[in-house]
Design an enzyme around this catalytic site. Structure first.
Site, PDB file in Angstrom:
ATOM      1  N   HIS A 299      35.125  36.562  37.680  1.00  0.00           N
ATOM      2  CA  HIS A 299      33.886  37.327  37.903  1.00  0.00           C
ATOM      3  C   HIS A 299      33.687  38.303  36.754  1.00  0.00           C
ATOM      4  O   HIS A 299      34.650  38.868  36.235  1.00  0.00           O
ATOM      5  CB  HIS A 299      33.970  38.119  39.219  1.00  0.00           C
ATOM      6  CG  HIS A 299      32.643  38.531  39.750  1.00  0.00           C
ATOM      7  ND1 HIS A 299      31.979  39.646  39.297  1.00  0.00           N
ATOM      8  CD2 HIS A 299      31.845  37.955  40.665  1.00  0.00           C
ATOM      9  CE1 HIS A 299      30.829  39.749  39.931  1.00  0.00           C
ATOM     10  NE2 HIS A 299      30.710  38.730  40.767  1.00  0.00           N
ATOM     11  N   ASP A 356      32.162  32.644  46.034  1.00  0.00           N
ATOM     12  CA  ASP A 356      31.865  31.218  46.192  1.00  0.00           C
ATOM     13  C   ASP A 356      33.080  30.378  46.536  1.00  0.00           C
ATOM     14  O   ASP A 356      32.942  29.187  46.827  1.00  0.00           O
ATOM     15  CB  ASP A 356      31.232  30.691  44.894  1.00  0.00           C
ATOM     16  CG  ASP A 356      29.855  31.294  44.677  1.00  0.00           C
ATOM     17  OD1 ASP A 356      29.599  31.832  43.588  1.00  0.00           O
ATOM     18  OD2 ASP A 356      29.047  31.269  45.631  1.00  0.00           O
TER      19      ASP A 356
END
Ligand code: SDX
Length: 422
Positions: A299, A356
């Site tokens: 991320h 996700d």
């Protein structure tokens, strides 16, 4: 206010330093080019703040996520998605009266012009649902005579996203559409419109409805991510909310962003079909030449656990247990996480599971097809996109977004006649 000192090409410039309510510090460079002729360069905007915002706070080092000061863990556990919508769009959790009013309006605006059904039916059933969703927003605007930025448009885009998502699901399945009902909440309406039987009363599973509610909250907003920044960018030209949200859907569809939830499921399935050889996939992810990435990992902001991933990992067990399901892909996901988090390559780069990584396991358990996963992401995120768009449009410092560049191409040259080229 503190200052930053800058010296460049013999020019000295003092720049104001802005400090946010959580102690974040930003250098206001709005006078930089005028004062020195220089602009900044920041590939991917990793060091560049595009705005001052009061909606969502993320501390990527500590794995903290709050919507308007409320921790995501508390909201996911104790709030409804409708309460979070009110919080994001109007700044506070609603009173019971405000919630009742919002629910009544969401029920009213979920009913869309019938023309959108014919539009969707005119498109291929084999199209990716995100392509259908992006098209649907710009088509939806054509049925309403408005500037596309009223409270009515906000409610229609917000409530209409559940209707459009369900219609898209049923179109791809070759099923007749089921219209929204005013006696169901946001999650319930989506589930009934998607999985209900035409002409029959809703038959909703409370565990499924609760799971969807939690998923919508977890996906609702995430400050200046790629798709929210896209919605702000398009909205800064005073384009309509419909056009801005359609652009946000486009950004979210990318596998580096919201499209990752579909890519994670495809990756886990590939690992399963490949005999569960985890090391092979982890080694592929470490080998740049493979072009393979561990989807659902890493991320830009979180350099610790994504708090949403922690909540979703626990929710996987809860949802599968409450539905009496067992999914081997969940075991593969957990083992893949464990192997990666022990591996120096991931540890050194501080790559952890993101939102996700586990969400697809739950969507799968709820009978949502893989190619609809990113639409489910948009179904929650549309609330955050609208909140960001409203904040941008109401900002006293509002102006069109128009970044600069550093030109590195050919310098001035004369045109040669074609007979002399080559
Ligand atoms: C979302 O921004 C948001 O807030 C987004 C989001 C939201 O709610 O809106 O949180 C939702 O988009 C989550 C991210 C979903 N995407 C994926 O899961 C795709 C896989 N992840 C990566 O592609 C990547 O981690 C990104 C896109 C998420 C972040 O990319 P960055 O910040 O540009 O990081 P990078 O590509 O510069 O990577 C840094 C290093 C590189 O190695 P080195 O060059 O330092 O040797 O880490 C490596 C990368 O190769 N790396 C990975 C990896 N992610 C980063 N290596 C293997 N697998 C990965 N998943």
């Amino acid at each position: 206010m503190s200052k930053a000192q800058l010296s460049i090409r013999g020019e000295d410039l003092e720049l104001p330093v802005i400090e946010g309510s959580e102690g974040e510090v930003g250098i206001d460079i709005s006078r930089l080019r005028g004062g020195t002729g220089a602009v900044t360069l920041d590939a991917g905007y990793g060091n560049t703040g595009s705005c001052q915002s009061g909606i969502t706070f993320i501390d990527g080092e500590k794995g903290i996520l709050r919507y308007r000061g409320y921790a995501i863990e508390d909201l996911a556990e104790k709030a409804s998605f409708e309460e979070v919508i009110h919080l994001l769009l109007w700044g506070e959790l609603p009173t019971q009266g405000q919630l009742d009013d919002l629910n009544q309006k969401l029920g009213e605006y979920a009913v869309l012009d019938d023309g959108i059904k014919g539009f969707l039916k005119s498109l291929p059933k084999t199209a990716h649902p995100m392509s259908l969703l992006a098209s649907a927003y710009t088509a939806l605007e054509t049925f309403y005579d408005s500037e596309g930025d009223s409270e009515e448009d906000v409610l229609r885009v917000l409530a209409g996203t559940a209707t459009l998502s369900a219609y898209i699901y049923r179109h791809c399945k070759g099923l007749d559409f089921i219209d929204p009902r005013s006696d169901l909440d946001f999650a319930g309406n989506f589930l009934h419109m998607s999985f209900g039987k035409v002409g029959e009363e809703p038959n909703l599973n409370p565990a499924v409805q609760e799971a969807i509610n939690k998923l919508l909250i977890l996906h609702a907003d995430h400050e200046q991510n790629c798709s929210a920044s896209t919605v702000r960018m398009v909205g800064s030209a005073k384009a309509s909310l419909y056009m801005s949200i359609a652009a946000g859907v486009g950004a979210l569809s990318g596998p580096l962003h919201g499209g990752a939830n579909q890519a994670v499921l495809e990756m886990l399935t590939a690992v399963q079909e490949d005999g569960g050889d985890l090391e092979k996939y982890v080694n592929m992810a470490k080998d740049k030449s493979s072009g393979f990435r561990l989807m659902g990992f890493g991320h830009r902001v979180y350099k610790n656990f994504d708090p949403r991933a922690k909540i979703l990992k626990a929710a996987c067990d809860e949802v599968l247990e409450s539905l009496g399901l067992d999914d081997p892909l969940l075991d593969i996901a957990k083992k893949l996480e464990a192997v990666a988090l022990e591996d120096e390559f991931f540890v050194k780069r501080r790559l952890y599971p993101n939102v996700d990584f586990y969400s697809g396991i739950i969507y799968r358990a709820l009978s949502i097809p893989t190619n609809m996963f990113t639409v489910m992401f948009a179904l929650g995120r549309v609330s955050g996109w609208i909140a960001q768009w409203k904040e941008m449009r109401n900002d006293p410092a509002f102006r069109i977004h128009r970044p600069r560049q550093i030109y590195i191409g050919e310098t001035a040259r004369a045109i040669q006649p074609i007979s002399e080229r080559g």
